[in-house]
Every structure is written in C-alpha cells, then in structure tokens.
Design a protein around this motif. Structure first.
Motif, PDB file in Angstrom:
ATOM      1  N   GLN A 180      24.341  65.779  73.346  1.00  0.00           N
ATOM      2  CA  GLN A 180      23.567  64.678  73.214  1.00  0.00           C
ATOM      3  C   GLN A 180      22.750  64.469  74.692  1.00  0.00           C
ATOM      4  OE1 GLN A 180      25.168  61.049  71.990  1.00  0.00           O
ATOM      5  NE2 GLN A 180      23.417  59.966  71.809  1.00  0.00           N
TER       6      GLN A 180
ATOM      7  N   TYR B   9      19.741  66.835  74.608  1.00  0.00           N
ATOM      8  CA  TYR B   9      18.714  66.161  73.712  1.00  0.00           C
ATOM      9  C   TYR B   9      17.956  64.687  74.384  1.00  0.00           C
ATOM     10  CZ  TYR B   9      20.306  68.333  69.343  1.00  0.00           C
ATOM     11  OH  TYR B   9      20.497  69.212  68.238  1.00  0.00           O
ATOM     12  N   HIS B  10      18.725  64.075  74.869  1.00  0.00           N
ATOM     13  CA  HIS B  10      18.168  62.883  75.748  1.00  0.00           C
ATOM     14  C   HIS B  10      17.438  63.292  76.737  1.00  0.00           C
ATOM     15  CE1 HIS B  10      19.296  58.814  77.869  1.00  0.00           C
ATOM     16  NE2 HIS B  10      18.087  58.832  77.467  1.00  0.00           N
TER      17      HIS B  10
ATOM     18  N   SER C 220      19.696  65.094  66.787  1.00  0.00           N
ATOM     19  CA  SER C 220      20.699  64.522  67.079  1.00  0.00           C
ATOM     20  C   SER C 220      22.033  65.406  66.830  1.00  0.00           C
ATOM     21  CB  SER C 220      21.019  63.287  65.935  1.00  0.00           C
ATOM     22  OG  SER C 220      22.411  62.727  66.036  1.00  0.00           O
ATOM     23  N   GLN C 221      23.149  65.028  67.622  1.00  0.00           N
ATOM     24  CA  GLN C 221      24.330  65.912  67.743  1.00  0.00           C
ATOM     25  C   GLN C 221      25.183  65.614  66.407  1.00  0.00           C
ATOM     26  OE1 GLN C 221      23.871  63.271  69.339  1.00  0.00           O
ATOM     27  NE2 GLN C 221      25.946  62.260  69.156  1.00  0.00           N
TER      28      GLN C 221
END
Length: 352
Positions: A146, A149-150, A189-190
C-alpha cells in the motif's frame, strides 16, 4: 517532481528484500523444528484466543460504530470549523457508505471464484505457518504494498486523479478518512494480496492485521491530536520517538494532507505510510516535525460533485476548470505550465 528512476529502482530492490524477510524467518523456523508442525499453529495462540471474537466484531461492525462516534465527537468539538459544507458532507457520507455495499461482492468474487480458478488446490496450504509468522508476513506484504500504491499515486500524473479525492477535503477527521475514489479502491489496492494470503490459510493473522491497521489509520486521520501529549511532556519523548517512526500518527499524516509544502510542516511529497511510518523513514520520504499544518486539501480544489469525486473518470465534473472535468490535464509539478496548456484553468500539478 518527476520520478527519479535510479532512486525508484533502489527503493524497489530494498522492498523486495523486506518482502522476503518474513518468508525467510518462517522457513528457518520450520527447518529448526525439523519440519514438525504443531496443532497449535493451525489456530490462534491460546493466550490470544480471548481477542478473536472481539476482533471479529470490530471487523464486522465495530469500526463503523467507532468512526461514527468519533466523527460526532469531532463535529461537536467544532474541529471541522466551517469546512464541512453540504457538498463536502455528501462526498464523505457516500465515500463512507457506498464501499460497504459495493466492495464486498468484488472481494467475495475474487476470493471464492477467481482464486480457486487461478490457483486451484492451494487453499489453506499455508495453514501450518505460526500465527506470528503469518501476522508479520501479511503486515509487511499488505502495508508495504500500500505504501508503494500510495507513493506512485502521488508521483504518476494519471494515477494522481484517482487518489486526489482523498486529498480534496480542506479538513482532517473521521468524516474524510474513507474519502476515496471507488476505482482507486477496486483497481489500485492491496486488498487482493491480503485476500490471496487469507485463501492460502492465513485468515486469522489477516484479521488481526486488518483490525490493528484500521485502528492506526483511523487514529492518524482523526482531527483529535492524541499524539500531542507525547511531544509536550519530556518523560514521554522516548515513546514519541519510537511511535512517530514506527506507525502513522496525526502529526505525520496530517502533514501529508497539508495544502502546501516547503513551510517545514506540510509534506504531501512524502509521509506515505498507512499503518507503518517506518517505510518513509527507510526510503527517505518521511518528514517528522511534531507540528500540524495550518490548512489542508489541494489549492486547486473546486468542491466537485460527489459523483465526479467518487467515480471519475466514469463521471466527469461539470465545474469549469475542475481537474475532474472533461479535457483538464494533470502534470508533474516540475513541468512548465506552458507545455501543458496556455489556459491555466486546465492545469493541476501532481502532489508529488
């Protein structure tokens, strides 16, 4: 700023090493025990069994209650000031409630249909893993993924507009903690990684990670600065030093939501950690000041309609000049404006 490919490669290499650590630890544990798997490894350790029903209830309905109650406390204390207008309330409420209805069918299909088809015969194959091994495996896999991703959603122009909904709120608190574009949650998303590990037999550790992570992220978004006493009293400074480097706190995460950077407090160019802040410390994207920003959100925010915020690009904003409107571009902050457009109304810098 544009992506630094050399730093990106280095950080990805470090991440791969971190991902491997719990796997290596589990393997060594298994080898040191001569391959013997105790029955207790298939269930929760006895000293934690009393927590399982509590965590299940918190997971099923507890967090909804906690978020609502905490939001009411914040609102009653006047912590939203005059920012929570009718349009902002609508965005926050829809982003809070809609995923509770729309996301479960997606994750259920992935877990019950897609995974048995993609990896048949592997269900519960990791059920022999000790609880704490599974806990750290999921905690690292979930949160480090995450983090990436962020981070990429702040540094890649196309991805930024899927994430900007979360940064559009000119306030912090429970009301906006779930404020996300739905497609950001579904496609970037994770949750699928965690669902896969659960399918492989790590369901109990996954439950504990989810509850602990949700607690930390909710507390970090809250407008109640629960970490301030740790900075105020000298006797608590050692605890603060550990806390602010290990997990996300209001001070570090509020800085990430500031509407400006370069003032020594706001840091939307970093502080990407969700549960663990240690990723920011390791990759040099963290800023710890123990101070709180004066204002939040994005300076280009035009109070877009809820449907554009929640479902862009399926629905576009009708507000002229909105970054979510038809034809509006998003470009790295280091790029010259004239290379994007001569019309300043169609430019939005990425918060990278």
């Amino acid at each position: 700023m544009a992506l630094d490919t050399s730093k990106l490669k280095r950080d990805l290499g470090i991440s791969l090493f971190i991902y491997s650590l719990p796997v290596l630890a589990i393997y060594l544990y298994f080898k040191l025990n001569n391959g013997i798997v105790a029955e207790s490894h298939l269930t929760l350790p006895s000293y934690l069994e009393f927590l399982q029903p509590i965590f299940k209830n918190i997971r099923s309905w507890g967090f909804i209650v906690v978020a609502i109650v905490l939001g009411i406390v914040e609102f009653a204390a006047g912590l939203y000031d005059d920012h929570w207008t009718g349009r902002e309330r609508k965005v926050d409420i829809i982003c809070f409630l809609a995923p509770k209805l729309l996301l479960p069918p997606v994750t259920a299909f992935f877990s019950l249909t897609a995974l048995p088809y993609l990896i048949p015969g592997l269900a519960n194959t990791l059920s022999w893993v000790p609880f704490w091994g599974g806990f750290f495996l999921i905690a690292i896999a979930d949160d480090l993924t995450q983090y990436w991703y962020h981070r990429l959603h702040h540094q890649v122009p196309f991805l930024w507009r899927f994430h900007r909904t979360h940064h559009s709120a000119p306030y912090m608190g429970m009301a906006m903690a779930s404020r996300q574009n739905f497609l950001y949650t579904v496609f970037f998303s994770q949750i699928y990684l965690t669902a896969t590990l659960t399918y492989l037999g790590l369901g109990i550790p996954a439950l504990f990670v989810l509850v602990i992570k949700s607690t930390i992220t909710l507390a970090a978004h809250s407008s109640i600065a629960w970490d301030k006493p740790f900075y105020k009293y000298r006797v608590l400074h050692p605890i603060a030093w550990v806390f602010e480097r290990l997990i996300s706190t209001p001070a570090t995460h509020h800085a990430h939501h500031a509407d400006t950077s370069g003032d020594g407090v706001g840091h939307f160019k970093g502080n990407f950690g969700n549960m663990f802040f240690i990723w920011d410390v390791m990759f040099g994207t963290g800023l710890i000041t123990r101070k709180f920003p004066q204002s939040y959100g994005t300076k280009t925010y035009k109070s877009e309609e809820w449907y554009a915020q929640f479902l862009w690009p399926i629905f576009k904003s009708k507000i002229e000049g909105s970054p979510l409107a038809e034809g509006v571009l998003s470009a790295p902050i280091s790029q010259k404006r004239e290379t994007v457009s001569t019309n300043q109304n169609v430019y939005e810098p990425v918060q990278s």
